[in-house]
Structure formats: C-alpha cells, structure tokens
Motif scaffolding. Structure first.
Motif, short mmCIF file in Angstrom:
data_model
loop_
_atom_site.label_atom_id
_atom_site.label_comp_id
_atom_site.label_asym_id
_atom_site.label_seq_id
_atom_site.Cartn_x
_atom_site.Cartn_y
_atom_site.Cartn_z
N ARG A 60 -95.13 -5.88 -19.18
CA ARG A 60 -94.79 -4.59 -19.81
C ARG A 60 -93.63 -4.72 -20.77
N ASP A 61 -92.78 -5.72 -20.58
CA ASP A 61 -91.60 -5.85 -21.43
C ASP A 61 -91.95 -6.26 -22.86
N PHE A 62 -93.16 -6.77 -23.07
CA PHE A 62 -93.58 -7.14 -24.42
C PHE A 62 -93.94 -5.91 -25.27
N GLN A 63 -94.18 -4.79 -24.61
CA GLN A 63 -94.64 -3.59 -25.32
C GLN A 63 -93.83 -2.37 -24.90
N LEU A 64 -92.52 -2.50 -24.86
CA LEU A 64 -91.67 -1.42 -24.37
C LEU A 64 -91.74 -0.19 -25.28
N LYS A 65 -91.76 -0.41 -26.58
CA LYS A 65 -91.80 0.74 -27.49
C LYS A 65 -93.10 1.51 -27.35
N THR A 66 -94.21 0.80 -27.24
CA THR A 66 -95.49 1.47 -27.04
C THR A 66 -95.48 2.24 -25.73
N GLU A 67 -94.86 1.67 -24.71
CA GLU A 67 -94.82 2.29 -23.38
C GLU A 67 -93.90 3.50 -23.32
N GLY B 255 -91.52 4.53 -26.18
CA GLY B 255 -90.95 5.04 -27.43
C GLY B 255 -89.58 4.49 -27.74
N GLU B 256 -89.05 3.66 -26.87
CA GLU B 256 -87.73 3.07 -27.06
C GLU B 256 -87.86 1.57 -27.31
N GLY B 257 -86.84 1.00 -27.96
CA GLY B 257 -86.81 -0.44 -28.15
C GLY B 257 -87.77 -0.92 -29.22
N GLU B 258 -88.30 -2.12 -29.01
CA GLU B 258 -89.14 -2.77 -30.02
C GLU B 258 -90.24 -3.57 -29.32
N ASP B 259 -91.46 -3.49 -29.83
CA ASP B 259 -92.56 -4.29 -29.30
C ASP B 259 -92.48 -5.72 -29.83
N TRP B 260 -93.00 -6.66 -29.04
CA TRP B 260 -93.22 -8.01 -29.52
C TRP B 260 -94.50 -8.03 -30.35
N PRO B 261 -94.65 -8.98 -31.27
CA PRO B 261 -95.87 -9.03 -32.10
C PRO B 261 -97.07 -9.62 -31.37
N PHE B 262 -96.92 -9.93 -30.10
CA PHE B 262 -98.03 -10.38 -29.26
C PHE B 262 -97.66 -10.05 -27.81
N PHE C 267 -83.92 5.99 -17.76
CA PHE C 267 -83.73 4.99 -18.81
C PHE C 267 -85.06 4.29 -19.05
N ALA C 268 -85.18 3.66 -20.21
CA ALA C 268 -86.36 2.86 -20.54
C ALA C 268 -86.14 1.43 -20.07
N GLY C 269 -87.24 0.77 -19.67
CA GLY C 269 -87.13 -0.61 -19.22
C GLY C 269 -86.75 -0.69 -17.76
N GLY C 270 -86.18 -1.81 -17.39
CA GLY C 270 -85.82 -2.00 -16.00
C GLY C 270 -85.01 -3.25 -15.77
N TYR C 271 -84.87 -3.62 -14.51
CA TYR C 271 -84.01 -4.76 -14.18
C TYR C 271 -84.54 -5.45 -12.92
N LEU C 272 -84.18 -6.70 -12.78
CA LEU C 272 -84.45 -7.44 -11.55
C LEU C 272 -83.13 -7.67 -10.84
N LEU C 273 -83.23 -7.94 -9.54
CA LEU C 273 -82.05 -8.20 -8.72
C LEU C 273 -82.14 -9.58 -8.09
N GLN C 274 -81.00 -10.24 -7.94
CA GLN C 274 -80.97 -11.56 -7.34
C GLN C 274 -79.72 -11.67 -6.47
N ILE D 4 -84.88 -14.92 -31.93
CA ILE D 4 -86.07 -14.28 -32.49
C ILE D 4 -86.68 -13.24 -31.56
N PHE D 5 -86.13 -13.07 -30.35
CA PHE D 5 -86.68 -12.07 -29.42
C PHE D 5 -86.55 -10.67 -30.04
N PRO D 6 -87.63 -9.90 -30.14
CA PRO D 6 -87.51 -8.51 -30.62
C PRO D 6 -86.85 -7.60 -29.60
N SER D 7 -86.98 -7.94 -28.31
CA SER D 7 -86.36 -7.16 -27.25
C SER D 7 -85.87 -8.13 -26.18
#
Length: 510
Positions: A101-108, A110-117, A334-341, A482-485
């Motif tokens: 899902r992190d590759f298409q955050l904007k589509t999901e 409306g925030e951030g930026e999508d990856w081109p693949f 908030f948009a997106g999310g996080y992992l815990l370790q 080069i990461f868009p997000s």
C-alpha cells in the motif's frame, strides 16, 4: 591499486559503495562492463570492527552538515556511513519489506506521492536481494503468508521477549523481524565463509565474523571478482562534459590531489544528502527544480521503560520483535502508518539518546543511567510525507574539499505530529501492560530519503522510474534519494532491489 588508467574510458563510474551502488556495480561487472566505484571513505579490514562504540565512529559519515527547521535531524551514526560498504557497515540489519500500500499512498489517501510502479514490479528484485545476501526470519510471517526466509531467526534478547509479552497483553500480532544476518554458517559466493551470528549485539559497530549481510561481504566481492575496481579515499567534486552535455569524466580528490576518470556513464549512489549536494553544486539534472526538495525521514520515536527483570540491552540482536499491525491503524488521524520493533542498545548510544531526549540532569540523570541493565525500548519507523520546504540546499560555508556544506531543513507537518502522538500512546500502552516503570519518550527521526524523486513526468521528477536523469541520458541515480515517498520500512532492502532494477536498465544501453 588503480586498475584502470585515468584515460581509459570505462563503461561506468559509480559514486558510493553502499546499498545503492554495490548491487549495481556487481551486476554491471558480472555482465562484462568495466566499472569503477569511487568511495569517499577508507577500506576497513573486518578485524577493525569492534564492539567499542567510540572506536566505531570511524564508520560514520562525520563531515559537517547544517541542520535547520522546527524538528532538525541529528546526523552522524544515525544515518550515513563512510568506507567501502557505505552505511551497510553500521546499519542495524533490520530488513523489512515495504508494504504494497505504501507504493500508492496518494491514490489511497490523497496525501503524499505515488510511486511510478507497484510492489509487484519490485518483488522479484527484493527476493533476489534476500536470497543473495542471506536474511533470517520466522517460518511464518503474519502479514505475508507467501514470504519465506532462508535462515531461522537469532535468539531473542530481553527487549524482544518483553515486547512479545506486551503485544500479547494488548492484542497485537508480533513476529521475529526480517534480519539481514545469517544464523548458520554460510559459504558466500565470491567472499568465502561467513560465521553464524554470535548474538553479540554490536551490529551498529560492524560485524567481525561477517554474519551481518552488508555490501562488503556480498555485492562488492562479486563486483571485484568480475573485474570491477573500488577506489577508497576518493571524494567526488565535479564532472567534465562534452558539447552535447553528456558526462565524459568524473573529477575527484584523493590524498590531496585532484584526479579524474573518463567514462561513458555515471551513477550517483551517495545518498539523499550527498547526491543532491553534488548535483546542486554542479548545476546538473535540475530542469525540474526538484533536486534537493521533498527531503524525508522516518519518524523514529522511541519509548523506553525500566523493568524489575534484567534486560541487558547491549546483549543479543538489538531489534528482533516486530509488529506491522500499525501500518494502517484503524481510526488514525493521519495518512500512512508505522511499524514497531523492540530495541536493545549499546550504552553510549543509549546515554546520548537520553541526554538529547530528556531534560534530566544531575542526580536525576545519574539515577536513570543506573537503570541501564533493566531498560528496554520499543521504536517506530513511520512514514513522513514529502513536503517542498523540507529540503537540502547549499550553505555558504565550505568544507575541506572546497564544496559547499549541505544544509538540511526539516520540520514535521500535521501528519507527522499526529503519527508521533498515536505511536507514543501505543508504545506507552504496551510497556504499561507489562508493568514498566519510569517510561520515557525520545522523539527522533532516522534515515535520509528523497531529494531526487523518480517519476514519469520530467516536470515533476528528477529521474525516470529506472533512475535515469531526464536531463542527461548517461547520468543515473541509484539510492534512496529517488524514493517518491518514505514508506514505513527501513530503506536498505528497497534501495538494493531498485539498484538491481536500474542495473538491468543500464545494461540495455551500455
């Protein structure tokens, strides 16, 4: 020893030998291309790696960087590396995959930026990386039933066991995290024997027995075996170009002398700050005006507690237990999310974080330090959104090479502040559920991401989806600039996977 003369036109010069440069170098050399990698730092012998934290600072990028913004980032060991192998010399070896899902955050959202693949495009390269370098993990991964790891996980330390108990108490799934180390003896192609992890806990200080999977014991030996040349102690300062604007040589300083290497193509793999600085300094590849912009980190807030049981945070692999249940938490603001370790930590690093992250001084600080052996932490890696004002620029100050020192302005926005609050509440609740005392919150950011975004539109990106400059067709970028997000996962695995993908694209034109 220099193998290729300065007048030899090699196929490719790579700037940097870490996660972005090393896999690409190995692939190009394996396919018969002539490749020179220029590394600003020295070549270390594995016998110099040490559990002594102060001595291990030689692995960190210590060149001065200027920090600005409302939440300025601390640099040094927290981010960059120097030496043959780059940041992988001292990274923590925590190797989660990006969530699809992190590759298409904007589509999901409306925030951030999508990856081109999407994730499916990168998955074959991710699996190639994991197979070649050696990664340990659980037999069954709760968030991806198809995933398999070649090695069983290392033994859990005190922090990992305590976090598992806490997750069970509050109803979060947990597992042994993907870790870039081998837990059984391995015969590494082109390198030789790698011993099984001894659980010494010194992953951030290098790895004496080569259990940790870096560039120095995987990709780079492969590159050298196929004729690639690595030149340590070479700081790149500029380029020569022909009348069509293509790069014809890379200019660098070595031992106080200016040298150059002729080439047919150049790959920048120096990281989000140094790649952007070099392009801004030379004025290249910036017709979009985006070089240096959209600098991102991971929100890496930590919550520490004190327990009646001994935790011995310096022992064992530092960050074994993981939960990805917060990648998309229900009801989040908030948009997106996080992992815990889980978090163990060497004493000097732990003390420095305590000093920066709290106002305890004097007797209060001394009492807290005395509880080190009973302390354990939980840390997050959370996605930050790209913002134009978060950026790398050139300061008026010059360094010892005559280059402008980089200035990095970084501030959390509303999304980052909301995620920080949410994660702090979750981590605090976890520790309270297992009777932690003296709970402390350290606000921090880790990793360096963005500044040379990839995309399909030259007006909105610096490079193509394969890392090729829109402006200069023989200039490529292979690193996390080069990461868009940002995503939520530590970036090393994604960088290496992208590096293999870029190498394939380059081989079609070299």
């Amino acid at each position: 020893m220099t193998r290729f003369s300065a007048n030899k036109v090699v196929d490719t010069v790579i700037v940097g030998t870490g996660a972005g440069g090393a896999p690409l170098m190995a692939e190009l050399a394996r396919q018969g291309r002539t490749v020179v990698a220029l590394e600003a730092g020295p070549k270390f012998d594995a016998n110099r790696y040490t559990p002594d934290e102060m001595g291990a600072q030689e692995l960190y990028w210590r060149h001065e960087r200027l920090s600005g913004g409302t939440t300025p980032q601390a640099f040094g060991g927290n981010n960059s590396g120097t030496g043959v192998g780059g940041s992988l010399l001292h990274y923590g070896a925590f190797l989660p995959r990006m969530d699809p899902r992190d590759f298409q955050l904007k589509t999901e959202t409306g925030e951030g930026e999508d990856w081109p693949f999407g994730y499916d495009e990168l998955l074959p390269y991710i699996e190639r990386v994991e197979d070649f370098i050696g990664v340990s993990g659980p037999a069954s991964y709760p968030w991806d039933a198809q995933r398999r790891y070649a090695y069983p996980p290392p033994a859990a330390n005190g922090a990992a066991l305590k976090m598992r108990d806490a997750c069970d108490q509050v109803g979060l799934r947990h597992a042994d995290g993907p870790v870039a180390l081998v837990t059984q003896e391995r015969d590494q192609p082109y390198y030789g024997r790698r011993d099984a992890c001894q659980n010494c806990g010194a992953c951030h200080q290098g790895c004496r027995n080569s259990s940790k999977s870096g560039a120095d014991n995987t990709w780079l030996p492969m590159a050298v075996a196929h004729g690639g040349e690595i030149r340590p102690g070479c700081m790149v300062t500029g380029f020569e170009r022909d009348t069509q604007g293509r790069i014809t040589a890379v200019i660098y300083q070595r031992a106080g002398r200016e040298e150059r290497q002729k080439c047919r193509s150049v790959v920048l793999s120096a990281g989000a700050v140094e790649t952007a600085r070099l392009l801004l300094h030379t004025g290249l590849a910036n017709s979009s005006g985006l070089v240096g912009r959209n600098y991102m980190t991971h929100i890496s807030t930590q919550v520490w507690g004190v327990f009646d049981d001994e935790m011995r945070p310096n022992k064992g692999y530092p960050s074994l237990t993981i939960t990805e249940d917060m990648i998309r938490p229900k009801g989040a603001d908030f948009a997106g999310g996080y992992l815990l370790q889980s978090l163990g930590m060497m004493p000097v690093t732990w003390t420095a974080g305590l000093a920066r992250g709290s106002n305890r001084r004097g007797e209060s600080l001394a009492r807290t330090l005395a509880h080190y052996n009973h302390s354990a932490g939980i840390g997050m890696h959370g996605e930050t959104l790209p913002r134009d004002e978060n950026r790398v620029t050139l300061s008026e100050e010059r360094d010892g090479f005559g280059l402008p020192k980089p200035r990095i302005d970084y501030s959390y926005g509303p999304n980052e502040e909301a995620m920080h609050r949410h994660a702090t509440d979750v981590m605090t609740a976890l520790w309270r559920s297992v009777d932690a005392k003296d709970i402390r919150v350290f606000s921090r950011a880790a990793h360096m991401i963005g500044t040379c975004r990839m995309g399909k539109d030259s007006a909105k990106a610096v490079v193509t989806p394969y890392g090729q400059s829109f402006d200069i067709d023989n200039l490529w970028i292979s690193d996390h600039s080069i990461f868009p997000s940002a995503g939520a996962a530590n970036p090393a695995l994604t960088i290496m996977a992208l590096s293999l993908r870029t190498a394939e694209a380059m081989m079609k034109v070299l």
